[in-house]
Design a protein around this motif. Sequence first.
Motif, PDB file in Angstrom:
ATOM      1  N   SER A 141       2.320   1.763  -3.431  1.00 43.11           N
ATOM      2  CA  SER A 141       1.329   2.232  -4.399  1.00 43.11           C
ATOM      3  C   SER A 141       0.998   3.705  -4.186  1.00 43.11           C
ATOM      4  CB  SER A 141       0.069   1.372  -4.353  1.00 43.11           C
ATOM      5  OG  SER A 141      -0.628   1.569  -3.144  1.00 43.11           O
TER       6      SER A 141
ATOM      7  N   ALA B 126       4.070   5.595  -5.657  1.00 47.48           N
ATOM      8  CA  ALA B 126       4.058   5.511  -7.115  1.00 47.48           C
ATOM      9  C   ALA B 126       2.851   6.229  -7.721  1.00 47.48           C
ATOM     10  CB  ALA B 126       4.071   4.055  -7.554  1.00 47.48           C
ATOM     11  N   LYS B 127       1.973   6.773  -6.865  1.00 46.71           N
ATOM     12  CA  LYS B 127       0.768   7.492  -7.304  1.00 46.71           C
ATOM     13  C   LYS B 127      -0.190   6.585  -8.073  1.00 46.71           C
ATOM     14  CE  LYS B 127       2.423  11.801  -6.401  1.00 46.71           C
ATOM     15  NZ  LYS B 127       2.378  12.166  -5.060  1.00 46.71           N
ATOM     16  N   TRP B 128      -0.238   5.299  -7.681  1.00 47.95           N
ATOM     17  CA  TRP B 128      -1.156   4.363  -8.312  1.00 47.95           C
ATOM     18  C   TRP B 128      -2.538   4.413  -7.677  1.00 47.95           C
ATOM     19  CZ3 TRP B 128       2.651  -0.338  -8.294  1.00 47.95           C
ATOM     20  CH2 TRP B 128       3.603  -0.145  -9.279  1.00 47.95           C
ATOM     21  N   GLN B 129      -2.643   5.012  -6.496  1.00 43.08           N
ATOM     22  CA  GLN B 129      -3.941   5.157  -5.845  1.00 43.08           C
ATOM     23  C   GLN B 129      -3.917   6.393  -4.968  1.00 43.08           C
ATOM     24  OE1 GLN B 129      -3.934   1.391  -3.577  1.00 43.08           O
ATOM     25  NE2 GLN B 129      -4.385   2.629  -1.792  1.00 43.08           N
ATOM     26  N   ASP B 130      -5.101   6.840  -4.595  1.00 38.70           N
ATOM     27  CA  ASP B 130      -5.241   8.017  -3.754  1.00 38.70           C
ATOM     28  C   ASP B 130      -5.192   7.616  -2.284  1.00 38.70           C
ATOM     29  OD1 ASP B 130      -5.540   9.680  -5.969  1.00 38.70           O
ATOM     30  OD2 ASP B 130      -7.706   9.309  -6.060  1.00 38.70           O
TER      31      ASP B 130
ATOM     32  N   TRP C 290       0.833  -1.199   0.000  1.00 35.84           N
ATOM     33  CA  TRP C 290       0.000   0.000   0.000  1.00 35.84           C
ATOM     34  C   TRP C 290       0.874   1.258   0.000  1.00 35.84           C
ATOM     35  CZ3 TRP C 290      -1.079   3.385   4.383  1.00 35.84           C
ATOM     36  CH2 TRP C 290      -2.038   4.347   4.105  1.00 35.84           C
TER      37      TRP C 290
END
Length: 189
Positions: A129, A132-136, A126
């Motif tokens: 992620s 890596a800016k894959w989720q907010d 988490w």
Amino acid sequence: LCAAHGVQLVVALQMVSEELIFARHKNISGLHAVGLEGLFGLVYLSAGLVAMYHIPFGSDRCDGNVCVENALHALREVAGNRWLLAAVLGNVTSIAFFNFFGISVTKSMSATHRMVLDSLRTMVIWGFSLLAKWQDFSYLQVVGFTILFAGTLLYNEIIKFRCLGATGEEEEGTDDDKAPLLGDDQPDA
């Protein structure tokens, strides 16, 4: 929901089986165990993929017929795309290392320790992620991970609360309390 419970049951059986094998056969190395698991997995999944190719169910197409899984098409896709091949090889390597380190933890400590560490792996994924800016970012996830981490600390008795029965003193256990759960020295009934 039933599938999730089924997967948890299979993982629990695998962990207990690994601990039992290591208790009975102390000379098995972690690398040997991972190799055997990989070989068994290859044999079982290969047989399963052949069966899924011929089961007329699902949305995939196998030689013009409906099937559960078209492994031949997947192999052609991997063989024809070097990026996909690199991703598959990276995944296989990652799983091999994950299993080796997991078995090493099971062998040196216990399957319980392995599962606790596995649950903490989710927090690392988490965090990555998020970086890596894959989720907010979500405060609800922070609350969930805080509960997970606190439960891990409580379970391992790193933190103790008197209201939960902790006395602050080491408890003396009987020899039965200290005996291995799955060892060979079980008393005959």
